[in-house]
Design a protein around this motif. Structure first.
Motif, PDB file in Angstrom:
ATOM      1  N   GLY A  50     -66.949  -4.776 -24.435  1.00 46.59           N
ATOM      2  CA  GLY A  50     -68.077  -5.625 -24.788  1.00 46.59           C
ATOM      3  C   GLY A  50     -67.701  -6.943 -25.433  1.00 46.59           C
ATOM      4  N   HIS A  51     -66.459  -7.108 -25.820  1.00 47.99           N
ATOM      5  CA  HIS A  51     -65.975  -8.370 -26.381  1.00 47.99           C
ATOM      6  C   HIS A  51     -65.370  -9.273 -25.308  1.00 47.99           C
ATOM      7  CE1 HIS A  51     -66.714  -6.993 -30.413  1.00 47.99           C
ATOM      8  NE2 HIS A  51     -65.936  -5.931 -30.238  1.00 47.99           N
ATOM      9  N   GLY A  52     -65.367  -8.799 -24.053  1.00 48.01           N
ATOM     10  CA  GLY A  52     -64.811  -9.598 -22.967  1.00 48.01           C
ATOM     11  C   GLY A  52     -63.298  -9.541 -22.875  1.00 48.01           C
ATOM     12  N   ILE A  53     -62.691  -8.552 -23.542  1.00 47.08           N
ATOM     13  CA  ILE A  53     -61.235  -8.377 -23.476  1.00 47.08           C
ATOM     14  C   ILE A  53     -60.923  -6.963 -22.991  1.00 47.08           C
ATOM     15  CG2 ILE A  53     -60.744 -10.120 -25.238  1.00 47.08           C
ATOM     16  CD1 ILE A  53     -60.429  -7.845 -27.279  1.00 47.08           C
ATOM     17  N   ALA A  54     -59.681  -6.755 -22.593  1.00 46.23           N
ATOM     18  CA  ALA A  54     -59.278  -5.428 -22.118  1.00 46.23           C
ATOM     19  C   ALA A  54     -59.470  -4.403 -23.227  1.00 46.23           C
ATOM     20  CB  ALA A  54     -57.821  -5.446 -21.664  1.00 46.23           C
ATOM     21  N   HIS A  55     -60.087  -3.289 -22.883  1.00 42.05           N
ATOM     22  CA  HIS A  55     -60.281  -2.181 -23.831  1.00 42.05           C
ATOM     23  C   HIS A  55     -58.906  -1.655 -24.235  1.00 42.05           C
ATOM     24  CE1 HIS A  55     -61.400   1.696 -25.432  1.00 42.05           C
ATOM     25  NE2 HIS A  55     -62.694   1.377 -25.340  1.00 42.05           N
ATOM     26  N   GLY A  56     -58.713  -1.448 -25.524  1.00 44.56           N
ATOM     27  CA  GLY A  56     -57.420  -0.981 -26.027  1.00 44.56           C
ATOM     28  C   GLY A  56     -56.979   0.340 -25.435  1.00 44.56           C
ATOM     29  N   GLY A  57     -57.931   1.180 -25.057  1.00 43.17           N
ATOM     30  CA  GLY A  57     -57.584   2.467 -24.456  1.00 43.17           C
ATOM     31  C   GLY A  57     -56.809   2.313 -23.162  1.00 43.17           C
ATOM     32  N   TYR A  58     -57.128   1.293 -22.386  1.00 41.25           N
ATOM     33  CA  TYR A  58     -56.398   1.069 -21.128  1.00 41.25           C
ATOM     34  C   TYR A  58     -54.984   0.564 -21.400  1.00 41.25           C
ATOM     35  CZ  TYR A  58     -60.709   1.824 -18.568  1.00 41.25           C
ATOM     36  OH  TYR A  58     -61.845   2.389 -18.042  1.00 41.25           O
ATOM     37  N   ILE A  59     -54.844  -0.274 -22.411  1.00 42.50           N
ATOM     38  CA  ILE A  59     -53.503  -0.762 -22.761  1.00 42.50           C
ATOM     39  C   ILE A  59     -52.670   0.393 -23.299  1.00 42.50           C
ATOM     40  CG2 ILE A  59     -52.215  -2.338 -24.257  1.00 42.50           C
ATOM     41  CD1 ILE A  59     -54.682  -4.244 -23.999  1.00 42.50           C
ATOM     42  N   PHE A  60     -53.285   1.247 -24.118  1.00 37.90           N
ATOM     43  CA  PHE A  60     -52.587   2.441 -24.617  1.00 37.90           C
ATOM     44  C   PHE A  60     -52.177   3.323 -23.450  1.00 37.90           C
ATOM     45  CE2 PHE A  60     -52.018   6.672 -26.220  1.00 37.90           C
ATOM     46  CZ  PHE A  60     -51.461   6.520 -27.484  1.00 37.90           C
ATOM     47  N   LEU A  61     -53.083   3.532 -22.486  1.00 34.28           N
ATOM     48  CA  LEU A  61     -52.772   4.387 -21.335  1.00 34.28           C
ATOM     49  C   LEU A  61     -51.587   3.837 -20.544  1.00 34.28           C
ATOM     50  CD1 LEU A  61     -55.256   6.177 -19.059  1.00 34.28           C
ATOM     51  CD2 LEU A  61     -53.364   4.945 -18.055  1.00 34.28           C
ATOM     52  N   LEU A  62     -51.542   2.528 -20.332  1.00 35.30           N
ATOM     53  CA  LEU A  62     -50.403   1.919 -19.632  1.00 35.30           C
ATOM     54  C   LEU A  62     -49.112   2.178 -20.396  1.00 35.30           C
ATOM     55  CD1 LEU A  62     -49.053   0.028 -17.522  1.00 35.30           C
ATOM     56  CD2 LEU A  62     -49.743  -1.883 -19.007  1.00 35.30           C
ATOM     57  N   ALA A  63     -49.120   1.929 -21.714  1.00 29.14           N
ATOM     58  CA  ALA A  63     -47.918   2.146 -22.531  1.00 29.14           C
ATOM     59  C   ALA A  63     -47.527   3.619 -22.549  1.00 29.14           C
ATOM     60  CB  ALA A  63     -48.153   1.629 -23.950  1.00 29.14           C
ATOM     61  N   ASP A  64     -48.518   4.491 -22.667  1.00 28.34           N
ATOM     62  CA  ASP A  64     -48.257   5.934 -22.703  1.00 28.34           C
ATOM     63  C   ASP A  64     -47.665   6.420 -21.389  1.00 28.34           C
ATOM     64  OD1 ASP A  64     -48.477   8.543 -24.010  1.00 28.34           O
ATOM     65  OD2 ASP A  64     -50.087   8.943 -22.585  1.00 28.34           O
ATOM     66  N   THR A  65     -48.109   5.856 -20.291  1.00 33.44           N
ATOM     67  CA  THR A  65     -47.561   6.234 -18.982  1.00 33.44           C
ATOM     68  C   THR A  65     -46.113   5.774 -18.853  1.00 33.44           C
ATOM     69  OG1 THR A  65     -49.770   6.152 -18.005  1.00 33.44           O
ATOM     70  CG2 THR A  65     -47.915   6.106 -16.480  1.00 33.44           C
ATOM     71  N   ALA A  66     -45.804   4.578 -19.356  1.00 37.22           N
ATOM     72  CA  ALA A  66     -44.411   4.103 -19.347  1.00 37.22           C
ATOM     73  C   ALA A  66     -43.540   5.008 -20.216  1.00 37.22           C
ATOM     74  CB  ALA A  66     -44.345   2.657 -19.840  1.00 37.22           C
ATOM     75  N   PHE A  67     -44.055   5.377 -21.380  1.00 33.85           N
ATOM     76  CA  PHE A  67     -43.369   6.315 -22.271  1.00 33.85           C
ATOM     77  C   PHE A  67     -43.117   7.636 -21.557  1.00 33.85           C
ATOM     78  CE2 PHE A  67     -44.811   9.661 -25.503  1.00 33.85           C
ATOM     79  CZ  PHE A  67     -43.543   9.918 -26.011  1.00 33.85           C
ATOM     80  N   ALA A  68     -44.130   8.162 -20.889  1.00 30.38           N
ATOM     81  CA  ALA A  68     -43.987   9.439 -20.167  1.00 30.38           C
ATOM     82  C   ALA A  68     -42.918   9.352 -19.094  1.00 30.38           C
ATOM     83  CB  ALA A  68     -45.325   9.852 -19.556  1.00 30.38           C
ATOM     84  N   CYS A  69     -42.899   8.250 -18.356  1.00 27.36           N
ATOM     85  CA  CYS A  69     -41.893   8.103 -17.298  1.00 27.36           C
ATOM     86  C   CYS A  69     -40.493   7.999 -17.882  1.00 27.36           C
ATOM     87  CB  CYS A  69     -42.215   6.882 -16.438  1.00 27.36           C
ATOM     88  SG  CYS A  69     -43.659   7.094 -15.374  1.00 27.36           S
ATOM     89  N   ALA A  70     -40.349   7.284 -18.993  1.00 29.97           N
ATOM     90  CA  ALA A  70     -39.026   7.149 -19.615  1.00 29.97           C
ATOM     91  C   ALA A  70     -38.532   8.482 -20.164  1.00 29.97           C
ATOM     92  CB  ALA A  70     -39.073   6.099 -20.727  1.00 29.97           C
TER      93      ALA A  70
END
Length: 141
Positions: A50-70
């Motif tokens: 609602g603030h017109g920026i990427a929801h933090g949950g999606y950024i967390f999910l991207l980082a978490d997926t990179a963590f999982a792959c590593a």
């Protein structure tokens, strides 16, 4: 890193191929191996809050997926024991984000990994994950 044959896939690539949640968001695994991983995601209109920026949950999910792959690049099934993120700058619709994960240390069945999420040269977020390898079913007895 995409391969046409499952035999050519490493543990992280095999895990990511089965990760419908991440793949449904358009996340791409660029490379993974030996405690590292690099993934890419484009922020879509559905990811904007609602603030017109990427929801933090999606950024967390991207980082978490990179963590999982590593942390799964070595083979044993490994899961998150703890993770946190610091948001540094906003991302917007159309931004292409890169998540680069690297192992800091592994000890016993545990590990610590850092993930930096960037847009070009700008840091968007810093993530730290603590991993734990799961005992084989026969060992858990």
């Amino acid at each position: 890193m995409t391969h046409s044959s499952d035999a050519a896939l490493g543990p992280a690539q095999t895990m990511f191929a089965a990760d419908r949640a991440s793949r449904a968001l358009g996340i791409e695994l660029l490379e993974a191996g030996n405690g590292t991983a690099t993934l890419r995601m484009t922020v879509t209109a559905q990811m904007v809050n609602g603030h017109g920026i990427a929801h933090g949950g999606y950024i967390f999910l991207l980082a978490d997926t990179a963590f999982a792959c590593a942390c799964n690049s070595y083979g044993p099934v490994t899961v998150a024991a703890k993770a946190d993120i610091t948001f540094i700058a906003p991302a917007h619709e159309g931004d292409v984000l890169l998540a680069e994960a690297r192992e800091r240390t592994r000890f016993g069945r545990s590990g610590i990994y850092d993930v930096r999420v960037t847009r070009g040269d700008q840091v968007i977020a810093e993530f730290r994950g603590h991993s734990r390898s799961i005992k084989e079913a026969k060992e858990a007895g």
